[in-house]
Design a protein around this motif. Structure first.
Motif, PDB file in Angstrom:
ATOM      1  N   ILE A 145      -5.460   2.629   5.106  1.00 32.29           N
ATOM      2  CA  ILE A 145      -6.512   2.835   3.787  1.00 32.29           C
ATOM      3  C   ILE A 145      -7.602   1.248   3.320  1.00 32.29           C
ATOM      4  O   ILE A 145      -8.557   1.434   3.577  1.00 32.29           O
ATOM      5  CB  ILE A 145      -5.766   2.713   2.632  1.00 32.29           C
ATOM      6  N   GLN A 146      -6.943   0.273   3.492  1.00 38.37           N
ATOM      7  CA  GLN A 146      -7.905  -1.240   3.462  1.00 38.37           C
ATOM      8  C   GLN A 146      -9.075  -1.091   4.366  1.00 38.37           C
ATOM      9  O   GLN A 146     -10.268  -1.451   3.845  1.00 38.37           O
ATOM     10  CB  GLN A 146      -7.328  -2.641   3.452  1.00 38.37           C
ATOM     11  N   ALA A 206      -1.488   1.388   4.977  1.00 36.86           N
ATOM     12  CA  ALA A 206      -2.099   0.078   3.518  1.00 36.86           C
ATOM     13  C   ALA A 206      -2.820  -0.218   4.503  1.00 36.86           C
ATOM     14  O   ALA A 206      -4.851  -0.328   4.118  1.00 36.86           O
ATOM     15  CB  ALA A 206      -1.023  -0.747   3.427  1.00 36.86           C
ATOM     16  N   SER A 221      -2.937   0.514  -2.719  1.00 45.43           N
ATOM     17  CA  SER A 221      -3.669   1.464  -0.935  1.00 45.43           C
ATOM     18  C   SER A 221      -4.150   2.311  -2.217  1.00 45.43           C
ATOM     19  O   SER A 221      -5.465   3.021  -2.184  1.00 45.43           O
ATOM     20  CB  SER A 221      -2.456   1.467  -0.294  1.00 45.43           C
TER      21      SER A 221
END
Length: 168
Positions: free
Chosen positions: A128-129, A125, A4
């Motif tokens: 964030i992606q 994660a 991440s």
């Protein structure tokens, strides 16, 4: 390095690459165009606002508080120069990096409630992606606007970032 954080570092690199390019062609920043966004400046503000909203969201701030803060955010940043907008991005990035570094488990699931879309169960994660993907999409809008204005864009693909990391 946490995946991440690596993805987010790519996002920062790509934004910096765009800002460096725009500072070489400042006449394009506020130039009005007939496109998805009316100017490069508008695309950058949109990116900043969405990055801001998602950081507040993953930090656990209530939806109502986030929405209430948007008018002030726009007032503070809507008329930024290229350099001021870049500084706003850098300051927000420091908060993101601190958030990511403070997490013991980026794959921990949590819930977000949105009054229109319902409840989302996701990991830090994954979100964030999403922020990174959103940035990639809109950096493409910037390239399209630049081409429409007769200028070239810059390479900000993830693989370009990986090649740079590999050379380090």
């Amino acid at each position: 390095m946490d995946h991440s954080l690596q993805l987010y570092q790519y996002h920062l690199w790509a934004n910096k690459t765009i800002f460096n390019h725009l500072k070489d062609i400042p006449e394009t920043y506020s130039k009005e165009v007939n496109s998805v966004f009316s100017s490069v400046k508008e695309v950058l503000y949109h990116l900043y606002q969405v990055d801001y909203v998602w950081l507040r969201t993953i930090s656990g701030d209530p939806f109502e508080d986030i929405v209430a803060s948007i008018p002030q955010l726009k007032e503070e940043n809507a008329n930024n120069t290229i350099e001021e907008m870049e500084e706003a991005f850098v300051n927000l990035a420091e908060k993101y990096k601190a958030f990511i570094n403070d997490q013991e488990d980026m794959n921990r699931r949590f819930s977000i409630h949105h009054p229109k879309y319902g409840t989302l169960n996701a990991t830090y994660a994954e979100l964030i992606q999403h922020v990174v993907n959103h940035g990639t999409y809109h950096r493409g809008n910037i390239t399209a606007i630049l081409r429409q204005l007769g200028y070239t864009g810059v390479q900000t693909d993830y693989v370009s970032y990986l090649f740079i990391l590999n050379q380090s």
